[in-house]
Enzyme design. Structure first.
Site: not given
Ligand code: ADP
Ligand code: ZN
Length: 221
Positions: A15, A90, A129, A164, A175
């Site tokens: 993404k 999300r 990654r 990360r 996740r």
């Molecule tokens: P990925 O899609 O690789 O899991 P992100 O960087 O988008 O990574 O998200 C990392 C973490 O941040 C998620 O596992 C969650 O804990 C938190 N997070 C990110 N976006 C949201 C969201 N829209 N709602 C709730 N938690 C979020």
């Protein structure tokens, strides 16, 4: 024109990478909710303290807090011409709240880009990654598929590459689970509105981020 794109897809589908290309091509800013949270954690702000535990576990940050943070960001002036949302919404509740917020501001979602990748490939991608720590760069490398020329150093800017904290096999499982149970239902929400564009992104069929981004640009014409 006000372009509002949403990047949807499991963790590790790319993404952020697709959003980065689209941001350059379309001249609109990309906003990553994950990056906002990680920045807050590294700066040890109040927000950072509140969300740290959720990210460490691979669980979602509670809706009310996430919505508050993202809506505040959406009001900032650099997003006047549009935005690419990477990682938000999300949950269906977040999607509904976003709809409300946008319509109150006379705006609406342009398109939802849903990235689809086989699960084995996702896990493999995430554990390998490495990300450029330079916040203005954030280029993503893969130690197997797309390694940097010099180990640990970003090809683009010379910045230090980092892994990360939640890119471990154990947290990835959680996740992915969170994704399937809480986020995947959003697909239906946007499908019913006629906004969903689902597309494969996978090494196996030799279709990676640049190609996907090209198709999205074409789609938006
Ligand atoms: P990925 O899609 O690789 O899991 P992100 O960087 O988008 O990574 O998200 C990392 C973490 O941040 C998620 O596992 C969650 O804990 C938190 N997070 C990110 N976006 C949201 C969201 N829209 N709602 C709730 N938690 C979020
Ligand atoms: Zn870099």
């Amino acid at each position: 024109m006000d372009m509002i794109l949403i990047m949807l897809g499991a963790p590790g589908t790319g993404k952020g990478t697709v959003a980065g290309i689209l941001s350059k091509e379309l001249g609109i800013v990309s906003v990553s909710s994950g990056d906002i949270f990680r920045k807050a954690i590294s700066e040890k702000t109040e927000l950072g303290k509140e969300v740290e535990g959720y990210l460490a576990k691979g669980a979602l940050v509670p809706d009310e807090l996430t919505i508050r943070v993202i809506e505040a960001r959406l009001l900032e002036p650099d997003l006047e011409n549009g935005v690419i949302l990477d990682g938000f919404p999300r949950t269906t509740h977040q999607a509904e709240e976003l709809e409300k917020f946008l319509s109150e501001n006379g705006k609406s979602v342009t398109k939802v880009i849903n990235l689809v990748t086989p699960e084995e490939e996702i896990v493999e991608r995430i554990v390998n990654r490495r990300i450029c720590s330079n916040q203005n760069c954030k280029t993503v490398f893969n130690m197997k598929l797309n390694p940097p020329k010099v180990t640990g150093v970003c090809d683009e800017c010379g910045g230090e590459l980092i892994q990360r904290k939640d890119d471990t096999e154990e947290v990835i499982k959680s996740r992915l689970n969170t994704y399937y149970t809480e986020t995947a239902p959003i697909e239906k929400f946007y499908e019913e509105k006629g906004l969903l564009y689902s597309t494969q992104i996978s090494q196996r069929v030799n279709r990676l981020a640049p190609e996907v981004a090209k198709d999205v640009v074409e789609l938006l014409k």
